[in-house]
Design an enzyme around this catalytic site. Structure first.
Site, PDB file in Angstrom:
ATOM      1  N   SER A 195      -7.252  -3.517   8.179  1.00 44.38           N
ATOM      2  CA  SER A 195      -8.131  -4.506   8.853  1.00 44.38           C
ATOM      3  C   SER A 195      -8.177  -3.851  10.154  1.00 44.38           C
ATOM      4  CB  SER A 195      -7.594  -5.808   9.067  1.00 44.38           C
ATOM      5  OG  SER A 195      -7.362  -6.386   7.617  1.00 44.38           O
ATOM      6  N   ARG A 242       0.878  -1.249   0.056  1.00 45.83           N
ATOM      7  CA  ARG A 242      -0.136   0.205   0.105  1.00 45.83           C
ATOM      8  C   ARG A 242       0.921   1.391  -0.092  1.00 45.83           C
ATOM      9  NH1 ARG A 242      -2.929  -1.091   5.214  1.00 45.83           N
ATOM     10  NH2 ARG A 242      -0.961  -2.136   5.680  1.00 45.83           N
TER      11      ARG A 242
HETATM   12  N1  COA Z   1      -5.728  -3.399   0.905  1.00 40.73           N
HETATM   13  C1  COA Z   1      -6.103  -3.105   1.964  1.00 40.73           C
HETATM   14  N2  COA Z   1      -5.399  -3.399   3.110  1.00 40.73           N
HETATM   15  C2  COA Z   1      -4.474  -4.194   2.942  1.00 40.73           C
HETATM   16  C3  COA Z   1      -4.016  -4.782   1.638  1.00 40.73           C
HETATM   17  C4  COA Z   1      -4.663  -4.394   0.614  1.00 40.73           C
HETATM   18  N3  COA Z   1      -4.204  -4.444  -0.811  1.00 40.73           N
HETATM   19  N4  COA Z   1      -2.845  -5.556   1.635  1.00 40.73           N
HETATM   20  C5  COA Z   1      -2.467  -5.481   3.157  1.00 40.73           C
HETATM   21  N5  COA Z   1      -3.626  -4.869   3.727  1.00 40.73           N
HETATM   22  C6  COA Z   1      -3.691  -4.388   5.051  1.00 40.73           C
HETATM   23  C7  COA Z   1      -4.115  -5.518   5.936  1.00 40.73           C
HETATM   24  O1  COA Z   1      -5.504  -5.053   6.358  1.00 40.73           O
HETATM   25  C8  COA Z   1      -3.468  -5.535   7.342  1.00 40.73           C
HETATM   26  O2  COA Z   1      -3.686  -4.432   8.092  1.00 40.73           O
HETATM   27  P1  COA Z   1      -3.398  -4.361   9.693  1.00 40.73           P
HETATM   28  O3  COA Z   1      -2.106  -4.299  10.018  1.00 40.73           O
HETATM   29  O4  COA Z   1      -4.292  -3.169  10.246  1.00 40.73           O
HETATM   30  O5  COA Z   1      -4.344  -5.706  10.108  1.00 40.73           O
HETATM   31  C9  COA Z   1      -2.157  -5.275   6.825  1.00 40.73           C
HETATM   32  O6  COA Z   1      -2.179  -4.619   5.738  1.00 40.73           O
HETATM   33  C10 COA Z   1      -1.297  -6.521   6.592  1.00 40.73           C
HETATM   34  O7  COA Z   1      -2.134  -7.832   6.988  1.00 40.73           O
HETATM   35  P2  COA Z   1      -2.099  -8.973   6.002  1.00 40.73           P
HETATM   36  O8  COA Z   1      -2.194  -8.643   4.578  1.00 40.73           O
HETATM   37  O9  COA Z   1      -3.242  -9.734   6.507  1.00 40.73           O
HETATM   38  O10 COA Z   1      -0.669  -9.737   6.148  1.00 40.73           O
HETATM   39  P3  COA Z   1       0.098  -9.681   7.512  1.00 40.73           P
HETATM   40  O11 COA Z   1       1.153  -8.846   7.233  1.00 40.73           O
HETATM   41  O12 COA Z   1      -0.720  -9.796   8.778  1.00 40.73           O
HETATM   42  O13 COA Z   1       0.580 -11.070   7.368  1.00 40.73           O
HETATM   43  C11 COA Z   1       2.401 -13.012   7.607  1.00 40.73           C
HETATM   44  C12 COA Z   1       1.874 -11.410   7.824  1.00 40.73           C
HETATM   45  C13 COA Z   1       1.106 -13.859   7.816  1.00 40.73           C
HETATM   46  C14 COA Z   1       2.663 -13.040   5.987  1.00 40.73           C
HETATM   47  C15 COA Z   1       3.625 -13.213   8.257  1.00 40.73           C
HETATM   48  O14 COA Z   1       3.349 -12.931   9.506  1.00 40.73           O
HETATM   49  C16 COA Z   1       4.241 -14.512   8.180  1.00 40.73           C
HETATM   50  O15 COA Z   1       4.567 -14.940   7.322  1.00 40.73           O
HETATM   51  N6  COA Z   1       4.045 -15.351   9.292  1.00 40.73           N
HETATM   52  C17 COA Z   1       4.511 -16.904   9.237  1.00 40.73           C
HETATM   53  C18 COA Z   1       5.471 -16.737  10.112  1.00 40.73           C
HETATM   54  C19 COA Z   1       6.830 -16.454   9.576  1.00 40.73           C
HETATM   55  O16 COA Z   1       7.109 -17.235   8.353  1.00 40.73           O
HETATM   56  N7  COA Z   1       7.771 -15.698  10.229  1.00 40.73           N
HETATM   57  C20 COA Z   1       9.092 -15.183   9.366  1.00 40.73           C
HETATM   58  C21 COA Z   1       8.839 -14.131   8.727  1.00 40.73           C
HETATM   59  S1  COA Z   1      10.217 -13.514   7.826  1.00 40.73           S
END
Ligand code: COA
Length: 169
Positions: A138, A100
């Protein structure tokens, strides 16, 4: 090797707490790049999600059912291990992430770097969120809903009903 018969598998991972129209826009666009798209719902993240992983999976499954996606098989799976291990288990060769604002960059840059060190064969592909969804998150949606604001433009009616159910309890 016959490359034509090789199916490209990608993962779009996230907490999806809850899934937003911004995520759905990325999913629709990602479906044009891969043959099979795995929507990876992270069970436990550092974020301590508001919805259970089963609720988050249910919302993702319901919402993607209404997307105009052709020629891409979409599968919703939860995962509780490292993203890169999950990618290997599912034969995914790419991780799709939405970008974003500039503020997303540092976190995504670090995560991509770490994942590339862990498994150089899996590429991370970024799709820029369109201007309509640049500011959607979110966390803000949950806050607006909790405080009585209208979130109908950011989430589907199904997700909105789930947010309302929680407010009513
Ligand atoms: N439009 C609107 N909102 C968006 C968006 C889009 N295109 N893309 C992302 N977002 C927002 C989401 O709403 C969310 O908002 P929030 O922070 O207010 O909750 C945020 O951006 C990101 O959330 P999301 O896209 O759900 O991804 P995440 O960052 O929560 O996911 C994982 C993270 C799950 C990918 C990561 O934690 C992971 O890989 N976990 C597994 C453990 C691991 O491998 N760890 C080592 C990593 S190196």
């Amino acid at each position: 090797m016959n490359h034509k018969s090789k199916k490209i598998v990608g993962i779009y991972p996230g907490t999806f707490d809850p899934i937003t129209k911004g995520h759905l826009h990325i999913i629709e666009r990602a479906s044009k790049l891969v043959d099979r798209l795995i929507l990876g719902v992270a069970k436990n993240t550092r974020k301590e999600p508001f919805f259970t992983w089963q609720e988050r999976m249910d919302m993702v499954e319901t919402d993607i059912g209404n997307l105009p996606v052709k020629h891409c098989e979409m599968v919703v799976k939860s995962f509780d291990n490292l993203l890169i291990q999950f990618a290997k288990e599912t034969n995914a060769t790419c991780i799709i992430r939405g970008l974003r604002a500039v503020s997303d960059f540092e976190y995504e840059f670090q995560m991509t770097g770490m994942n590339a060190r862990l498994e150089p064969e899996v590429e991370t592909v970024f799709l820029m969120a369109s201007d309509k969804w640049q500011f959607v998150s979110s966390s803000f949606i949950k806050e607006i809903s909790r405080m009585g604001g209208d979130v109908g433009q950011f989430v589907t009616p199904y997700v909105e009903s789930k947010l309302n159910d929680i407010k009513a309890t």
